[in-house]
Design an enzyme around this catalytic site. Sequence first.
Site, PDB file in Angstrom:
ATOM      1  N   ASN A   1      39.492  15.353  38.323  1.00  0.00           N
ATOM      2  CA  ASN A   1      40.019  16.125  37.184  1.00  0.00           C
ATOM      3  C   ASN A   1      41.455  15.684  36.977  1.00  0.00           C
ATOM      4  O   ASN A   1      42.176  15.510  37.958  1.00  0.00           O
ATOM      5  CB  ASN A   1      40.049  17.621  37.504  1.00  0.00           C
ATOM      6  CG  ASN A   1      38.679  18.236  37.483  1.00  0.00           C
ATOM      7  OD1 ASN A   1      37.706  17.567  37.148  1.00  0.00           O
ATOM      8  ND2 ASN A   1      38.596  19.492  37.857  1.00  0.00           N
ATOM      9  N   GLY A   2      41.879  15.578  35.738  1.00  0.00           N
ATOM     10  CA  GLY A   2      43.269  15.195  35.473  1.00  0.00           C
ATOM     11  C   GLY A   2      43.330  13.871  34.737  1.00  0.00           C
ATOM     12  O   GLY A   2      42.312  13.392  34.211  1.00  0.00           O
TER      13      GLY A   2
ATOM     14  N   LYS B   1      39.344  33.849  17.493  1.00  0.00           N
ATOM     15  CA  LYS B   1      38.068  34.170  18.127  1.00  0.00           C
ATOM     16  C   LYS B   1      36.909  33.761  17.215  1.00  0.00           C
ATOM     17  O   LYS B   1      35.924  33.195  17.658  1.00  0.00           O
ATOM     18  CB  LYS B   1      38.033  35.676  18.412  1.00  0.00           C
ATOM     19  CG  LYS B   1      37.456  36.177  19.647  1.00  0.00           C
ATOM     20  CD  LYS B   1      38.152  36.009  20.957  1.00  0.00           C
ATOM     21  CE  LYS B   1      38.805  34.708  21.232  1.00  0.00           C
ATOM     22  NZ  LYS B   1      39.780  34.726  22.318  1.00  0.00           N
TER      23      LYS B   1
ATOM     24  N   LYS C   1      37.508  25.997  29.220  1.00  0.00           N
ATOM     25  CA  LYS C   1      38.133  27.259  29.610  1.00  0.00           C
ATOM     26  C   LYS C   1      39.552  27.073  30.098  1.00  0.00           C
ATOM     27  O   LYS C   1      40.433  27.854  29.806  1.00  0.00           O
ATOM     28  CB  LYS C   1      37.288  27.886  30.718  1.00  0.00           C
ATOM     29  CG  LYS C   1      37.767  29.243  31.152  1.00  0.00           C
ATOM     30  CD  LYS C   1      37.412  30.272  30.124  1.00  0.00           C
ATOM     31  CE  LYS C   1      37.898  31.648  30.472  1.00  0.00           C
ATOM     32  NZ  LYS C   1      38.014  32.482  29.266  1.00  0.00           N
TER      33      LYS C   1
ATOM     34  N   GLU D   1      36.559  29.972  17.172  1.00  0.00           N
ATOM     35  CA  GLU D   1      36.093  29.408  18.441  1.00  0.00           C
ATOM     36  C   GLU D   1      34.597  29.537  18.637  1.00  0.00           C
ATOM     37  O   GLU D   1      33.943  28.590  19.035  1.00  0.00           O
ATOM     38  CB  GLU D   1      36.756  30.154  19.611  1.00  0.00           C
ATOM     39  CG  GLU D   1      38.145  29.746  19.911  1.00  0.00           C
ATOM     40  CD  GLU D   1      38.653  30.499  21.119  1.00  0.00           C
ATOM     41  OE1 GLU D   1      38.974  29.849  22.107  1.00  0.00           O
ATOM     42  OE2 GLU D   1      38.728  31.741  21.075  1.00  0.00           O
TER      43      GLU D   1
ATOM     44  N   CYS E   1      37.706  19.678  33.411  1.00  0.00           N
ATOM     45  CA  CYS E   1      36.464  19.292  34.051  1.00  0.00           C
ATOM     46  C   CYS E   1      36.301  20.176  35.286  1.00  0.00           C
ATOM     47  O   CYS E   1      37.229  20.894  35.656  1.00  0.00           O
ATOM     48  CB  CYS E   1      36.523  17.841  34.473  1.00  0.00           C
ATOM     49  SG  CYS E   1      37.032  16.744  33.146  1.00  0.00           S
TER      50      CYS E   1
ATOM     51  N   GLU F   1      44.696  36.451  16.612  1.00  0.00           N
ATOM     52  CA  GLU F   1      43.705  36.392  17.690  1.00  0.00           C
ATOM     53  C   GLU F   1      42.288  36.589  17.125  1.00  0.00           C
ATOM     54  O   GLU F   1      41.353  35.916  17.534  1.00  0.00           O
ATOM     55  CB  GLU F   1      44.032  37.452  18.762  1.00  0.00           C
ATOM     56  CG  GLU F   1      42.974  37.717  19.812  1.00  0.00           C
ATOM     57  CD  GLU F   1      42.593  36.507  20.651  1.00  0.00           C
ATOM     58  OE1 GLU F   1      43.234  35.454  20.553  1.00  0.00           O
ATOM     59  OE2 GLU F   1      41.590  36.622  21.384  1.00  0.00           O
TER      60      GLU F   1
ATOM     61  N   TRP G   1      34.640  16.869  30.785  1.00  0.00           N
ATOM     62  CA  TRP G   1      35.084  17.098  29.401  1.00  0.00           C
ATOM     63  C   TRP G   1      35.900  15.869  29.054  1.00  0.00           C
ATOM     64  O   TRP G   1      36.977  15.659  29.600  1.00  0.00           O
ATOM     65  CB  TRP G   1      35.911  18.370  29.352  1.00  0.00           C
ATOM     66  CG  TRP G   1      36.294  18.852  28.002  1.00  0.00           C
ATOM     67  CD1 TRP G   1      35.591  19.711  27.202  1.00  0.00           C
ATOM     68  CD2 TRP G   1      37.504  18.565  27.282  1.00  0.00           C
ATOM     69  NE1 TRP G   1      36.285  19.963  26.056  1.00  0.00           N
ATOM     70  CE2 TRP G   1      37.449  19.271  26.070  1.00  0.00           C
ATOM     71  CE3 TRP G   1      38.618  17.762  27.550  1.00  0.00           C
ATOM     72  CZ2 TRP G   1      38.468  19.213  25.129  1.00  0.00           C
ATOM     73  CZ3 TRP G   1      39.635  17.697  26.610  1.00  0.00           C
ATOM     74  CH2 TRP G   1      39.543  18.418  25.410  1.00  0.00           C
TER      75      TRP G   1
ATOM     76  N   HIS H   1      52.683  35.122  -0.574  1.00  0.00           N
ATOM     77  CA  HIS H   1      53.432  33.874  -0.620  1.00  0.00           C
ATOM     78  C   HIS H   1      52.523  32.659  -0.483  1.00  0.00           C
ATOM     79  O   HIS H   1      52.985  31.586  -0.106  1.00  0.00           O
ATOM     80  CB  HIS H   1      54.508  33.872   0.464  1.00  0.00           C
ATOM     81  CG  HIS H   1      55.474  35.005   0.307  1.00  0.00           C
ATOM     82  ND1 HIS H   1      56.455  35.006  -0.659  1.00  0.00           N
ATOM     83  CD2 HIS H   1      55.564  36.197   0.947  1.00  0.00           C
ATOM     84  CE1 HIS H   1      57.130  36.148  -0.583  1.00  0.00           C
ATOM     85  NE2 HIS H   1      56.599  36.887   0.376  1.00  0.00           N
TER      86      HIS H   1
ATOM     87  N   ARG I   1      33.954  25.275  32.123  1.00  0.00           N
ATOM     88  CA  ARG I   1      35.245  24.577  32.128  1.00  0.00           C
ATOM     89  C   ARG I   1      35.219  23.327  31.251  1.00  0.00           C
ATOM     90  O   ARG I   1      36.238  22.905  30.725  1.00  0.00           O
ATOM     91  CB  ARG I   1      35.570  24.143  33.550  1.00  0.00           C
ATOM     92  CG  ARG I   1      35.958  25.271  34.420  1.00  0.00           C
ATOM     93  CD  ARG I   1      36.412  24.730  35.745  1.00  0.00           C
ATOM     94  NE  ARG I   1      37.649  25.382  36.122  1.00  0.00           N
ATOM     95  CZ  ARG I   1      38.804  24.787  36.188  1.00  0.00           C
ATOM     96  NH1 ARG I   1      38.913  23.506  35.905  1.00  0.00           N
ATOM     97  NH2 ARG I   1      39.866  25.452  36.536  1.00  0.00           N
TER      98      ARG I   1
HETATM   99  C1  F6R Z   1      40.906  31.300  23.561  1.00  0.00           C
HETATM  100  C2  F6R Z   1      41.373  30.906  24.876  1.00  0.00           C
HETATM  101  C3  F6R Z   1      42.483  29.928  24.941  1.00  0.00           C
HETATM  102  C4  F6R Z   1      43.390  30.235  26.139  1.00  0.00           C
HETATM  103  C5  F6R Z   1      44.440  29.141  26.289  1.00  0.00           C
HETATM  104  C6  F6R Z   1      45.400  29.440  27.414  1.00  0.00           C
HETATM  105  O1  F6R Z   1      39.849  32.199  23.613  1.00  0.00           O
HETATM  106  O2  F6R Z   1      40.873  31.346  25.873  1.00  0.00           O
HETATM  107  O3  F6R Z   1      43.200  29.887  23.762  1.00  0.00           O
HETATM  108  O4  F6R Z   1      43.996  31.470  25.941  1.00  0.00           O
HETATM  109  O5  F6R Z   1      43.807  27.924  26.527  1.00  0.00           O
HETATM  110  O6  F6R Z   1      44.727  29.557  28.632  1.00  0.00           O
HETATM  111  P1  F6R Z   1      45.337  30.333  29.852  1.00  0.00           P
HETATM  112  O7  F6R Z   1      45.433  31.752  29.495  1.00  0.00           O
HETATM  113  O8  F6R Z   1      44.397  30.075  30.984  1.00  0.00           O
HETATM  114  O9  F6R Z   1      46.697  29.739  30.116  1.00  0.00           O
END
Ligand code: F6R
Length: 608
Positions: free
Chosen positions: A100-101, A485, A603, A488, A2, A481, A74, A504, A27
Amino acid sequence: MCGIVCYVGSKPAKPILLEGLKQLEYRGYDSSGLAIHDGTHIECHREVGKIAELERKLNNMDIKGSIGIAHTRWATHGEPTEENAHPHRDQDGNVFVIHNGIIENYHSLKKRLEKEGITFRSETDTEVLAHLIGLNFDGSLSEAVRKTMSQVIGTFGIAVIHRQSPGEIVVARRGSPLIIGVSEDGHFAASDVAAMVRYTNKVVHLQDNELATLTVKDFSMSTAQAKPIERSAETVEWRAEDADLNGFPHFMLKEIYEQPETIKNAMRGRLETGEGVPKLGGIMPVWDKLKDSRHMVIVACGTSYYAGCVGRYVFEKLTEIDVEVELASEFRYRKLNFAPNTFVIAISQSGETADTLAAIREAKRKGAGLLGIVNVVGSSISRDTDAGVYNHAGPEIGVASTKIFTSQLTVLNLLAILLGRHQKLSLTEGVEAIRALEALPDQVANVLSQANHIQAIAEKYYKCDNWLYLGRKYNYPIAMEGALKLKEVSYIHAEGYPAGEMKHGPIALINPDMPTVAIAPRDEIYEKMLSNIQEVKSRRGPVIAIATQGDERIREVADDVIEIPQTLSFLNPILAVVPCQLLSYYCASFLNRDIDKPRNLAKSVTVE
Ligand code: F6R
């Protein structure tokens, strides 16, 4: 996850808070709200949905007051409804809190408070904080917050205002980031610099179990045990324009295009080409131990974890260090038994990811040295590690990480070359690696110049519901990755697989409606990749190959080819991920997705 933004100053609070919320929207964003004190009353408004909904609601309202707290939520406890949105208030409507938390003992506290006659209006854990602060208030808001901190278990970054304390905001933290902003005409507090970077770049980081009282003129900080703290403000590198789109339709695209610059920034001042040795001042405090270390564990989550997976191969190639890579969420619960002089490297763009933080704290307890590769200066992971390297990539606003990933890969290469030069690499090998790194920004720009071609490929396939990404060795993590992407931002189902594993199991899925992205640059396992591509083609699966410029053989088998410039094999991931990012972006764009704010994602994941 949040976001928190607060302001106490000489200007009207409403527009400043709304602007701050918009900057934080990435966020977390299922509901939002604010509370503003006009000196006598506190006006509170909340709304479900994007910040634009709250803005619409407040549009024609003349809300006076230059002290306020605002939150974007969130959901963790309770659905995203107006009742569950923050701020939350106490029984008498005196106290307003944003949080937050997670308050872990909220259930028992709630039961106790209900027995005492308190009626709860929401399903959130946060509401207990409002009631407790209300009950603990005895004329001093900071003392009421301090007492409440001793009653709750869990994590929090909170901001509180009280009707009877009109000139102040009290903020406190345990496990959730909170930063104080110092400006000419007042003070800010936020969970993220982005919320206040338009107004100030002077910040003070609140640490765990600390609280602060902000007024227009001043701020004071103390520990949960009431010990005063003096900490001077730092200047952050982020600029207001970092938070603007600058003509791009989305932050994700802007950030993809920033990569030539952010890769350069990760290397700036750190290369001694003639010596073939990078300079990394941030790791000097541990250098004597680090240079002789032969065991490392990289811990991270999500995209940062995939950077770590590439890092393992790079360290294997360039150093004599055994490297394991672990998802932080798993690592933190393992029975850890480190070899002497083991270093744990935490990779995190935000520096606040709860699992990664917990993993390094556990590693520290068991005697490992700690390094951080972090983008956010002053973040929890940067403080909790013994030493580290910053990415210097500027803020990443798009929820899906792009430019930080390539920056993390660049930094991992610098670290591996530096250690490798002390362990086994010759001068010539060091110089060759650094020259190849120096060439990367222009090479990434070259890949970006093919954006129209990549967009056309996305247009051809975006309606396919399932995609497969294949890669080997350095590029296996890029397959994962790339698939992440695509999932996501476009919500298309995708799997990233080591190409050798295809036979496999996943080969059963191949059909004409399932595209395979094969990452197959000219490297030591190129021939193997070519065979895997043939296997997909024999089952009539379309293949999009990411291949080295001028590779004619691959054109004979693949349906579509995206070229990347020639580089050293361990640097290919930095080039190969860029087409994957663009493919995901354009698929999401054709599908009209909310690219910078994909559903259900946040984020910075500051809860477990
Ligand atoms: C995907 C993405 C997430 C972060 C993950 C770790 O696009 O951004 O998978 O990589 O939540 O976040 P950080 O790097 O902030 O520890």
